[in-house]
Motif scaffolding. Structure first.
Motif, short mmCIF file in Angstrom:
data_model
loop_
_atom_site.label_atom_id
_atom_site.label_comp_id
_atom_site.label_asym_id
_atom_site.label_seq_id
_atom_site.Cartn_x
_atom_site.Cartn_y
_atom_site.Cartn_z
N ILE A 25 19.84 -25.39 41.22
CA ILE A 25 19.43 -26.32 40.16
C ILE A 25 20.65 -26.95 39.49
O ILE A 25 20.71 -28.16 39.30
CB ILE A 25 18.55 -25.59 39.12
N ARG A 26 21.64 -26.14 39.16
CA ARG A 26 22.84 -26.67 38.51
C ARG A 26 23.57 -27.63 39.43
O ARG A 26 24.06 -28.67 38.98
CB ARG A 26 23.75 -25.53 38.06
N ASN A 27 23.66 -27.32 40.72
CA ASN A 27 24.32 -28.21 41.68
C ASN A 27 23.61 -29.56 41.72
O ASN A 27 24.25 -30.62 41.66
CB ASN A 27 24.32 -27.57 43.07
N ASN A 28 22.29 -29.54 41.82
CA ASN A 28 21.53 -30.80 41.89
C ASN A 28 21.70 -31.62 40.61
O ASN A 28 21.83 -32.85 40.67
CB ASN A 28 20.05 -30.51 42.13
N LEU A 29 21.73 -30.95 39.47
CA LEU A 29 21.90 -31.67 38.21
C LEU A 29 23.30 -32.25 38.06
O LEU A 29 23.46 -33.38 37.59
CB LEU A 29 21.57 -30.76 37.02
N VAL A 30 24.32 -31.51 38.48
CA VAL A 30 25.69 -32.04 38.41
C VAL A 30 25.82 -33.28 39.30
O VAL A 30 26.41 -34.29 38.91
CB VAL A 30 26.72 -30.95 38.81
N VAL A 75 14.53 -30.56 38.83
CA VAL A 75 14.29 -29.12 38.60
C VAL A 75 12.89 -28.75 39.10
O VAL A 75 12.69 -27.70 39.72
CB VAL A 75 14.47 -28.76 37.11
N GLN A 76 11.91 -29.61 38.85
CA GLN A 76 10.55 -29.33 39.30
C GLN A 76 10.46 -29.30 40.83
O GLN A 76 9.71 -28.52 41.40
CB GLN A 76 9.57 -30.36 38.73
N GLU A 77 11.26 -30.13 41.48
CA GLU A 77 11.28 -30.14 42.95
C GLU A 77 11.81 -28.82 43.50
O GLU A 77 11.24 -28.25 44.44
CB GLU A 77 12.14 -31.32 43.43
N VAL A 78 12.90 -28.33 42.91
CA VAL A 78 13.45 -27.04 43.34
C VAL A 78 12.44 -25.92 43.06
O VAL A 78 12.23 -25.04 43.90
CB VAL A 78 14.80 -26.75 42.64
N ALA A 79 11.80 -25.96 41.90
CA ALA A 79 10.82 -24.93 41.55
C ALA A 79 9.65 -24.94 42.52
O ALA A 79 9.19 -23.88 42.96
CB ALA A 79 10.32 -25.15 40.12
N GLN A 80 9.17 -26.11 42.87
CA GLN A 80 8.05 -26.21 43.81
C GLN A 80 8.44 -25.66 45.18
O GLN A 80 7.67 -24.95 45.81
CB GLN A 80 7.59 -27.68 43.93
N LYS A 81 9.65 -25.97 45.59
CA LYS A 81 10.11 -25.53 46.91
C LYS A 81 10.36 -24.02 46.95
O LYS A 81 9.98 -23.35 47.90
CB LYS A 81 11.40 -26.28 47.26
N GLU A 82 10.97 -23.48 45.91
CA GLU A 82 11.40 -22.08 45.93
C GLU A 82 10.37 -21.10 45.36
O GLU A 82 10.23 -19.99 45.86
CB GLU A 82 12.73 -21.92 45.16
N VAL A 83 9.66 -21.50 44.31
CA VAL A 83 8.72 -20.59 43.65
C VAL A 83 7.28 -20.88 44.06
O VAL A 83 6.43 -20.02 43.99
CB VAL A 83 8.89 -20.67 42.11
N GLY A 84 7.02 -22.10 44.48
CA GLY A 84 5.68 -22.46 44.92
C GLY A 84 4.85 -23.17 43.87
O GLY A 84 3.71 -23.51 44.10
N LYS A 85 5.41 -23.38 42.69
CA LYS A 85 4.71 -24.13 41.65
C LYS A 85 5.71 -24.76 40.71
O LYS A 85 6.87 -24.34 40.65
CB LYS A 85 3.71 -23.27 40.90
N VAL A 86 5.24 -25.74 39.96
CA VAL A 86 6.10 -26.41 38.98
C VAL A 86 6.19 -25.50 37.77
O VAL A 86 5.25 -25.36 37.01
CB VAL A 86 5.52 -27.78 38.59
N VAL A 87 7.33 -24.88 37.60
CA VAL A 87 7.51 -23.89 36.52
C VAL A 87 7.92 -24.58 35.23
O VAL A 87 7.40 -24.28 34.16
CB VAL A 87 8.57 -22.85 36.93
N VAL A 88 8.82 -25.53 35.32
CA VAL A 88 9.39 -26.18 34.15
C VAL A 88 8.56 -27.42 33.83
O VAL A 88 8.41 -28.31 34.67
CB VAL A 88 10.86 -26.56 34.39
N GLU A 89 8.04 -27.45 32.61
CA GLU A 89 7.24 -28.60 32.19
C GLU A 89 8.13 -29.81 31.96
O GLU A 89 7.80 -30.91 32.38
CB GLU A 89 6.47 -28.23 30.92
#
Length: 165
Positions: free
Chosen positions: A108-113, A141-155
């Motif tokens: 997430i930090r890499n993508n944001l930087v 961040v939502q894209e990473v969450a969907q890919k890794e956790v399986g749902k959009v964690v961060v609103e």
């Protein structure tokens, strides 16, 4: 006189029957009214509690998680070095999902930087540009969450500090 009494008796019995019918009808109406009132009052008391569908419409409490340290990105604008510092806080609704997402914080930090360093300084100097960047960062961040956790964690992501120099 016997004839007149004989004529009055059937008429008297007719009136008596009519009065009895009216009284019986009134008693029947009163009984139905009392029964209906009792039924309505009894059914109102025994209504079930609201189901979980109604309760589920309420949002869970917000959970805020700061992303430390703050992000720093540099820009080269017309040969002049420019800097941006952004402090970010994540808004989520489920602590367990947020903890599962923290494992993937380096991605997430890499993508944001990469997102921040690819921006134009002139665009970020406007409030509209800052809001667009916030929305892009949230989507990242939502894209990473969907890919890794399986749902959009961060609103959403919130910029708690935004400095351009």
């Amino acid at each position: 006189m016997a004839k007149s009494e004989a004529v009055k008796d059937p008429a008297g019995k007719g009136k008596l029957k009519l009065i009895l019918l009216i009284v019986l009808a009134l008693l029947l109406v009163i009984g139905v009214s009392i029964g209906a009132t009792w039924y309505v009052m009894h059914s109102a008391k025994s209504k079930p509690e609201p189901t979980s569908d109604v309760v589920s419409n309420v949002k869970p409490a917000a959970i805020y998680e700061a992303m430390a340290p703050a992000f720093v990105a540099n820009f080269n604008q017309n040969g002049r070095q420019r800097y941006m510092q952004v402090s970010i806080t994540m808004l989520a609704r489920n602590q367990a999902d947020l903890d599962a997402l923290k494992v993937h914080m380096p991605v997430i930090r890499n993508n944001l930087v990469m997102l921040f360093s690819g921006q134009s300084f002139d665009t970020l100097a406007t409030p509209v540009g800052q809001e667009m960047l916030r929305q892009k960062a949230t989507a990242s961040v939502q894209e990473v969450a969907q890919k890794e956790v399986g749902k959009v964690v961060v609103e959403q992501l919130l910029f708690t500090n935004f400095v351009l120099q």
